[in-house]
Design an enzyme around this catalytic site. Structure first.
Site, PDB file in Angstrom:
ATOM      1  N   TYR A  75     -31.820 -11.322   5.668  1.00 45.73           N
ATOM      2  CA  TYR A  75     -31.076 -10.873   6.390  1.00 45.73           C
ATOM      3  C   TYR A  75     -30.365 -11.879   7.259  1.00 45.73           C
ATOM      4  CZ  TYR A  75     -29.653  -7.696  10.603  1.00 45.73           C
ATOM      5  OH  TYR A  75     -28.789  -7.378  11.419  1.00 45.73           O
ATOM      6  N   PHE A 127       1.891  -5.398   9.216  1.00 44.44           N
ATOM      7  CA  PHE A 127       1.063  -4.818   8.348  1.00 44.44           C
ATOM      8  C   PHE A 127       0.385  -3.697   8.980  1.00 44.44           C
ATOM      9  CE2 PHE A 127      -2.765  -3.908   5.677  1.00 44.44           C
ATOM     10  CZ  PHE A 127      -2.017  -3.527   4.271  1.00 44.44           C
ATOM     11  N   THR A 128       0.065  -2.382   8.226  1.00 42.48           N
ATOM     12  CA  THR A 128      -0.521  -1.347   8.924  1.00 42.48           C
ATOM     13  C   THR A 128      -1.689  -1.222   9.771  1.00 42.48           C
ATOM     14  OG1 THR A 128      -1.574  -0.831   6.830  1.00 42.48           O
ATOM     15  CG2 THR A 128       0.453   0.338   7.061  1.00 42.48           C
ATOM     16  N   ASP A 218      -2.398 -14.338   8.748  1.00 44.76           N
ATOM     17  CA  ASP A 218      -3.061 -13.498   7.631  1.00 44.76           C
ATOM     18  C   ASP A 218      -3.026 -14.031   6.539  1.00 44.76           C
ATOM     19  OD1 ASP A 218      -3.780 -11.401   6.014  1.00 44.76           O
ATOM     20  OD2 ASP A 218      -2.707  -9.937   6.869  1.00 44.76           O
ATOM     21  N   LYS A 261      -7.790  -9.051  -2.102  1.00 44.39           N
ATOM     22  CA  LYS A 261      -6.619  -9.418  -2.623  1.00 44.39           C
ATOM     23  C   LYS A 261      -6.629 -10.936  -3.610  1.00 44.39           C
ATOM     24  CE  LYS A 261      -5.556  -6.045  -0.200  1.00 44.39           C
ATOM     25  NZ  LYS A 261      -4.956  -6.112   1.318  1.00 44.39           N
ATOM     26  N   ARG A 385       6.652   4.971  -1.313  1.00 41.49           N
ATOM     27  CA  ARG A 385       6.873   4.475  -0.033  1.00 41.49           C
ATOM     28  C   ARG A 385       8.383   4.899   0.546  1.00 41.49           C
ATOM     29  NH1 ARG A 385       2.734   4.060   2.243  1.00 41.49           N
ATOM     30  NH2 ARG A 385       1.212   2.368   1.950  1.00 41.49           N
ATOM     31  N   PHE A 452       1.320  11.121   3.985  1.00 41.20           N
ATOM     32  CA  PHE A 452       1.226  10.481   2.654  1.00 41.20           C
ATOM     33  C   PHE A 452       0.015  10.527   1.831  1.00 41.20           C
ATOM     34  CE2 PHE A 452      -0.202   6.076   2.774  1.00 41.20           C
ATOM     35  CZ  PHE A 452       0.054   5.815   4.402  1.00 41.20           C
TER      36      PHE A 452
END
Ligand SMILES: *Cc1c(COP(=O)(O)O)cnc(C)c1O
Length: 461
Positions: A75, A127-128, A218, A261, A385, A452
């Protein structure tokens, strides 16, 4: 530019295989209809080549899988955490690390700690999830990317660059004390994976220092960015990806990271900073939302895989093959006259559905129809998109009509071979030849939020 006539092959060989299901056109037609012509609603077992996203869809290496067996599931104080911390220091250069379960969790913590109600956060395109967390924390996002980023026909080599005048303008307007940090991404996902130059980042650092501002990176795709810098920017051709990455990160004060990524894992992320006081606050908050500061919502084995993924992703042969695979696919389409957004970015190729399906007006959802048709013809899954993703105007309830009406084909890392890309490109070209027969779509179900993902459609006659 690489020489495409000289044979090239993926810099890995295959040890474990995951069979692909080959289906008939009739089968796919039925499945697409059942899914309401929305590729998000297909089951992945019915997909032949899945180019929906590159997020968490990576194939891990034998070195990473071996590391999974060395998970220390204590832990507190897992040895895998310390190894990850060492590698973040070594490759990204940040002093302090807080692991999180993925990128948006890192954004959540950083936004909560740094942004106050009424603040402004300049960024090189939104970015979203990043923008959402900045806004939930009380900030207002301000786009400061160069104008070329919004122009699909611009061939600017660094479409991810920050427009320094826009930043300066914001500082003049609201005052530096209302800007908790400048948020910079390289490469810029929403601009199609377009890079930022080192020169631009250096100039931004100078400007930030002049006003006492912090820069938060980012860093999710910073290794892809480093490859573009090496490939395109004067003075960097002989530097290693490691050197470029360290230099780039040294121009910032900290970063958020989605390990799904660049870092070649299926889950994981972190926030890393240089300021000890800021680290204290982040370390305190992570306990509330993610878990103890030495695991942050991850299993020990996940941290081990991410630590090893860092070592692998800076390898030149790897990152070159990753980015060049995307460019190879784009070039094939260009050679066949298929309209795409140029130049090719680091992770995806975008079909220009407005030009592809010229005869289908935007309110008949050409990009949605194109993504559906591509699946039916080939089993290749892409995503819309365009007007469907753009949603409705909050005040009037009318559809937004975005300038860009695109279909995104995104490439998972180390998953598909050049032969898969040849097949996918062939089907896109074939569809382009048959484009005059295509028909538009109309909504039959429209959810209120992020429509979407779950909307359903019907063919128009
Ligand atoms: C994917 C992504 C994120 C969000 O990360 P998640 O792991 O999906 O939460 C943030 N920024 C960029 C540039 C991304 O590509």
């Amino acid at each position: 530019m690489p020489n495409y006539r000289k044979p090239w092959a993926e810099p890995y060989k295959i040890k474990v295989v995951e069979p692909l299901k080959v289906t008939t056109r009739e089968y796919r037609e039925e499945k697409m209809k059942e899914a309401g012509y929305n590729t998000f609603l297909l089951r992945s077992v019915d997909v032949y080549i899945d180019l929906l996203t590159d997020s968490g869809t990576t194939a891990m290496s034998d070195y990473q899988w071996a590391g999974m067996m060395l998970g220390d599931e204590a832990y507190a104080g897992s040895k895998n955490f310390y190894y990850l911390e060492d590698n973040v220091k070594k490759y990204y250069g940040y002093k302090y690390l807080v692991p999180t379960h993925q990128g948006r969790a890192a954004e959540h913590l950083l936004s909560k700690v740094m942004i106050k109600q009424g603040d402004y956060v300049p960024g090189n395109m939104y970015f979203t999830t990043t923008r959402l967390h900045q806004e939930l924390a009380g900030g207002t996002f301000v786009d400061v990317i160069i104008d070329e980023a919004h122009d699909p026909s611009s061939h600017h080599p660094f479409k991810g660059n920050v427009d320094l005048q826009k930043v300066e303008g914001l500082i003049k307007k609201v005052g530096a004390n209302k800007i908790p940090y400048i948020c910079v991404a390289g490469t810029v996902n929403m601009a199609g994976g377009q890079p930022q130059s080192m020169e631009n980042m250096k100039a931004l650092r100078k400007l930030a220092d002049k006003h006492g501002l912090k820069i938060m990176l980012d860093a999710t795709r910073a290794v892809e960015n480093a490859y573009f810098v090496k490939d395109r920017e004067a003075g960097y051709a002989n530097k290693t990806i490691e050197e470029i990455l360290l230099e780039y990160c040294s121009l910032s004060d900290g970063c958020t990271m989605s390990g799904k990524k660049d870092l070649l894992v299926n889950i994981g992320g972190f926030v890393a900073v240089n300021d000890e006081h800021l680290f204290d606050e982040l370390r305190n908050l992570v306990v509330v939302y993610e878990g103890l500061h030495t695991y942050g919502g991850l299993a020990g084995r996940d941290m081990e895989a991410m630590a090893r993924g860092i070592e692998e992703c800076v390898n030149y042969d790897h990152i070159r093959s990753r980015v060049e695979q995307v460019r190879y696919f784009g070039q094939k389409l260009l050679d066949a006259g298929v309209p795409i957004v140029e130049p090719a970015g680091g992770h995806a190729i975008f079909l220009d559905a407005k030009r592809f399906y010229e005869h289908i007006p935007q309110d008949q959802l050409p990009a949605q129809a194109l993504a559906a048709d591509l699946y039916i013809e080939s089993g290749v899954r892409a995503m819309e998109r365009g007007i469907v993703s753009a949603g409705r105007n909050k005040e009037t309830g009318e559809n937004n009509f975005p300038k860009l009406e695109l279909v995104r084909l995104t490439f998972p890392r180390r998953v598909y071979t050049q032969a898969h890309l040849d097949v996918a490109a062939w089907h896109v070209e074939d569809l382009f030849e048959k484009r005059h027969k295509a028909k538009g779509l109309k909504f039959i179900y429209e959810p209120q939020y992020l429509r979407f993902f779950q909307a359903k459609f019907e063919r128009l006659d």
